[in-house]
Design a protein around this motif. Structure first.
Motif, PDB file in Angstrom:
ATOM      1  N   LEU A 168       0.798  -1.169   0.003  1.00 56.54           N
ATOM      2  CA  LEU A 168       0.001  -0.016  -0.104  1.00 56.54           C
ATOM      3  C   LEU A 168       0.917   1.159   0.034  1.00 56.54           C
ATOM      4  CD1 LEU A 168      -2.747  -1.152   2.493  1.00 56.54           C
ATOM      5  CD2 LEU A 168      -2.953  -0.920  -0.104  1.00 56.54           C
ATOM      6  N   ALA A 169       1.976   1.195   0.657  1.00 60.50           N
ATOM      7  CA  ALA A 169       2.835   2.255   0.698  1.00 60.50           C
ATOM      8  C   ALA A 169       3.357   2.611  -0.858  1.00 60.50           C
ATOM      9  CB  ALA A 169       4.303   1.978   1.331  1.00 60.50           C
ATOM     10  N   ARG A 170       3.710   1.379  -1.412  1.00 53.63           N
ATOM     11  CA  ARG A 170       4.377   1.682  -2.845  1.00 53.63           C
ATOM     12  C   ARG A 170       3.284   1.893  -4.029  1.00 53.63           C
ATOM     13  NH1 ARG A 170       5.157  -1.868  -7.103  1.00 53.63           N
ATOM     14  NH2 ARG A 170       4.787  -3.826  -5.899  1.00 53.63           N
ATOM     15  N   THR A 171       1.959   1.289  -3.662  1.00 55.14           N
ATOM     16  CA  THR A 171       0.905   1.544  -4.929  1.00 55.14           C
ATOM     17  C   THR A 171       0.058   2.637  -4.514  1.00 55.14           C
ATOM     18  OG1 THR A 171      -0.426  -0.100  -3.888  1.00 55.14           O
ATOM     19  CG2 THR A 171       1.243  -0.682  -5.567  1.00 55.14           C
ATOM     20  N   ARG A 172      -0.008   3.018  -3.251  1.00 53.40           N
ATOM     21  CA  ARG A 172      -1.230   4.039  -2.969  1.00 53.40           C
ATOM     22  C   ARG A 172      -0.903   5.071  -1.907  1.00 53.40           C
ATOM     23  NH1 ARG A 172      -4.009   5.077  -5.323  1.00 53.40           N
ATOM     24  NH2 ARG A 172      -5.907   5.771  -4.143  1.00 53.40           N
ATOM     25  N   GLY A 173       0.575   5.165  -1.759  1.00 54.74           N
ATOM     26  CA  GLY A 173       1.058   6.429  -0.831  1.00 54.74           C
ATOM     27  C   GLY A 173       0.547   6.221   0.747  1.00 54.74           C
ATOM     28  N   VAL A 174       0.235   5.163   0.918  1.00 48.27           N
ATOM     29  CA  VAL A 174      -0.469   5.167   2.432  1.00 48.27           C
ATOM     30  C   VAL A 174       1.125   5.068   3.436  1.00 48.27           C
ATOM     31  CG1 VAL A 174      -1.481   3.522   4.071  1.00 48.27           C
ATOM     32  CG2 VAL A 174      -2.435   3.832   1.657  1.00 48.27           C
ATOM     33  N   LEU A 175       0.400   5.586   4.374  1.00 54.24           N
ATOM     34  CA  LEU A 175       1.761   5.581   5.341  1.00 54.24           C
ATOM     35  C   LEU A 175       1.263   4.791   6.765  1.00 54.24           C
ATOM     36  CD1 LEU A 175       4.354   6.964   6.328  1.00 54.24           C
ATOM     37  CD2 LEU A 175       2.987   8.879   7.223  1.00 54.24           C
ATOM     38  N   ALA A 176       1.839   3.693   6.959  1.00 56.24           N
ATOM     39  CA  ALA A 176       1.401   2.767   7.857  1.00 56.24           C
ATOM     40  C   ALA A 176       2.349   1.803   8.329  1.00 56.24           C
ATOM     41  CB  ALA A 176       0.136   1.993   7.552  1.00 56.24           C
ATOM     42  N   ALA A 300      -3.022   9.227  -5.509  1.00 58.95           N
ATOM     43  CA  ALA A 300      -2.607   8.718  -4.040  1.00 58.95           C
ATOM     44  C   ALA A 300      -3.959   9.007  -3.119  1.00 58.95           C
ATOM     45  CB  ALA A 300      -1.269   9.338  -3.531  1.00 58.95           C
ATOM     46  N   ALA A 301      -3.718   8.034  -1.990  1.00 60.43           N
ATOM     47  CA  ALA A 301      -4.506   7.857  -0.901  1.00 60.43           C
ATOM     48  C   ALA A 301      -4.519   9.402  -0.137  1.00 60.43           C
ATOM     49  CB  ALA A 301      -4.503   6.738  -0.023  1.00 60.43           C
ATOM     50  N   LEU A 302      -5.361   9.541   0.368  1.00 57.66           N
ATOM     51  CA  LEU A 302      -5.599  10.761   1.320  1.00 57.66           C
ATOM     52  C   LEU A 302      -4.945  10.467   2.755  1.00 57.66           C
ATOM     53  CD1 LEU A 302      -9.202  11.594   1.281  1.00 57.66           C
ATOM     54  CD2 LEU A 302      -7.435  13.336   0.348  1.00 57.66           C
ATOM     55  N   GLN A 303      -5.052   9.141   3.107  1.00 57.69           N
ATOM     56  CA  GLN A 303      -4.218   8.741   4.299  1.00 57.69           C
ATOM     57  C   GLN A 303      -2.947   8.861   4.274  1.00 57.69           C
ATOM     58  OE1 GLN A 303      -1.990   6.279   4.793  1.00 57.69           O
ATOM     59  NE2 GLN A 303      -2.444   5.802   7.165  1.00 57.69           N
ATOM     60  N   GLY A 304      -1.966   8.889   3.084  1.00 61.05           N
ATOM     61  CA  GLY A 304      -0.798   9.178   3.388  1.00 61.05           C
ATOM     62  C   GLY A 304      -0.364  10.574   3.799  1.00 61.05           C
ATOM     63  N   THR A 305      -1.271  11.484   3.459  1.00 57.45           N
ATOM     64  CA  THR A 305      -0.973  12.725   4.055  1.00 57.45           C
ATOM     65  C   THR A 305      -1.429  13.203   5.124  1.00 57.45           C
ATOM     66  OG1 THR A 305      -1.447  13.473   1.462  1.00 57.45           O
ATOM     67  CG2 THR A 305      -1.600  15.417   3.219  1.00 57.45           C
ATOM     68  N   ALA A 306      -2.456  12.332   5.815  1.00 59.13           N
ATOM     69  CA  ALA A 306      -2.877  12.916   7.176  1.00 59.13           C
ATOM     70  C   ALA A 306      -3.223  11.540   7.859  1.00 59.13           C
ATOM     71  CB  ALA A 306      -4.140  13.819   6.849  1.00 59.13           C
ATOM     72  N   PRO A 307      -2.342  10.773   8.207  1.00 55.61           N
ATOM     73  CA  PRO A 307      -2.694   9.539   8.833  1.00 55.61           C
ATOM     74  C   PRO A 307      -3.501   9.544  10.132  1.00 55.61           C
ATOM     75  CG  PRO A 307      -0.379   9.751   8.988  1.00 55.61           C
ATOM     76  CD  PRO A 307      -0.971  10.774   7.919  1.00 55.61           C
TER      77      PRO A 307
END
Length: 469
Positions: A168-176, A300-307
């Motif tokens: 998810l980090a690589r494909t959606r920009g998720v920060l987790a 990119a997913a919103l989550q990666g900007t504001a987890p």
């Protein structure tokens, strides 16, 4: 193989002091009438049944003979005593399940008379990567440990959570991190868990996109969450009306809005996240079909900007198959303990083997290869439907074609889209009127899925839509 005594539902301790043969014969008749003993079923050997019930063998022999005399059973050489083929079974009342499924408008529920189900959200199940899944499952079974098959972490098997965090980090920009991920039974269970936790904190109403997913709204109502509509335009959810609701939670599909297909514009993203950060509010991001894109770069997913402001939901329902029931919820850390407790109370954790198999598919690259294959296939499906609509429904304005598994055909003002969808249904095609996905009145349209059928069938469906005008 003959049955044991369990089908009788008799207790030896409750047997009468006299009349044992009648007691046992009544039990046998009841098992036949209830269907616990089906026609052709072999009764237990007389010695076995006598031992299990604690009666003499003569009692069993006499009870069997009564059934034979009544025509309910017959003796066969080498097979013992079997239930007669014509033995009556008490009919059960007809199930109402299919009607219930149709009323819920579930995408995989196809009503009678429909041979082309173009409901949105139905993936191409014929494209399921059977060979890759089987290879991965064999690898998993070869190395699975006893601990892997026990009651593990209700948040998910660590191997899958680590693989998802990287993917998810690589494909959606998720920060987790892996521990931030809660593996669940699809987006549906993720929403259910969020509803339980947020309502317990007083968040009994959420803002939703309008038009937006009817299925998500129905699920919210089931969990006693009131959906409040916020309008969507060509740039996605309008943030100013959201602010005006006074609500603290919003559910939306920013990467590919359902059902319009628009992408949340950059300025709207900034406004939305500023709204969330300013008041400790929550954005629930349903990333339901982000893998399927054709004519544009990924968003990119919103989550990666504001987890800490976004609860991110995703699943394999559109990429592999909904029947696998695997998804993920990545929530702000302030909610994670309560969500994990709700998941544990719900089912103790998701199935281990599918989790491990998906982890293997992610690790060996087969999942990504499958997605590339499916994208190319779905592009052909989409193009076939587009060509058919241009030929047979030229008055429609088609939107949302750059990604996803459905498109929106906007209809001229004044058209009753529900009545139009009913006429289309009479021609054997199931589509959704846009009105189904609205809370407030708005322009008419049809929401049409294209993933589940080959190009020739989609061309035929478009022709039938044209005939229903």
């Amino acid at each position: 193989m003959p049955a044991g005594s369990d089908f009788l539902q008799l207790r030896a301790a409750e047997a009468p002091a006299k009349g044992l043969t009648g007691w046992l014969a009544d039990g046998l008749r009841g098992a036949i009438a209830a269907g616990r003993l089906a026609p052709g079923a072999r009764l237990p050997p007389t010695r076995q049944l006598a031992a299990e019930l604690g009666v003499s063998r003569g009692v069993v022999v006499q009870a069997y003979q009564r059934l034979v005399d009544e025509g309910l059973a017959g003796a066969r050489t080498g097979s013992g005593t079997v239930v007669a083929r014509h033995a009556a079974v008490t009919p059960r009342p007809p199930a109402d399940r299919r009607r219930t499924l149709h009323e819920l408008r579930l995408p995989l529920s196809t009503p009678d008379g429909i041979d082309l189900n173009l409901s949105p959200g139905v993936p191409d199940l014929s494209a399921f990567p059977r060979a890759a899944w089987l290879r991965a499952e064999r690898v998993v079974l070869d190395r699975v440990t006893a601990a892997d098959l026990g009651y593990g972490d209700p948040g998910g098997i660590p191997r899958l959570r680590a693989a998802l965090a990287a993917w998810l980090a690589r494909t959606r920009g998720v920060l987790a991190e892996a521990d931030d991920i809660l593996v669940c039974g699809g987006v549906a269970q993720g929403l259910a868990l969020l509803a339980q936790v947020l309502t317990s904190r007083g968040e009994a109403a959420w803002a939703v996109e309008d038009p937006g997913s009817r299925g998500a709204r129905d699920q919210m109502l089931h969990w006693r969450v009131r959906p409040e509509p916020v309008p969507v335009d060509d740039h996605g959810l309008r943030v100013e009306p959201l602010i005006g609701t006074g609500l603290r939670t919003v559910l939306l599909t920013p990467a590919h809005q359902f059902p319009t297909g628009v992408v949340l514009a950059p300025d709207r993203r900034r406004e939305l996240l500023a709204w969330a950060a300013a008041g400790d509010r929550l954005v629930i991001e349903d990333d339901y079909d982000a893998e399927h894109r054709y004519d544009r770069a990924p968003v990119a997913a919103l989550q990666g900007t504001a987890p800490e402001s976004v609860a991110y939901l995703g699943s394999v329902s559109k990429s592999l198959a909904p029947g696998i029931r695997l998804g993920w919820l990545i929530a702000p850390r302030r909610l994670q303990a309560d969500l994990l407790a709700a998941k544990h109370a719900s089912d103790l954790g998701s199935s281990a083997l599918p989790q491990l198999t998906l982890a293997e598919l992610l690790a060996n690259g087969d999942y990504e290869r499958h997605l590339r294959t499916v994208r190319a296939r779905q592009r052909v499906h989409r193009d076939a439907l587009l060509a058919g609509l241009r030929a047979h429904l030229p008055q429609a304005r088609v939107r949302g074609v750059a990604a996803g598994l459905h498109l929106l055909a906007e209809l001229p003002a004044g058209v009753d889209d529900v009545a139009f969808a009913d006429r289309i249904r009479e021609n054997g095609v199931l589509v959704h009127p846009l009105t189904w996905h609205r809370l407030l009145p708005g322009p008419p349209g049809l929401v049409i899925g294209y993933a589940a059928h080959p190009p020739d069938r989609l061309a035929e469906a478009a022709a039938r839509l044209g005939r229903a005008r």
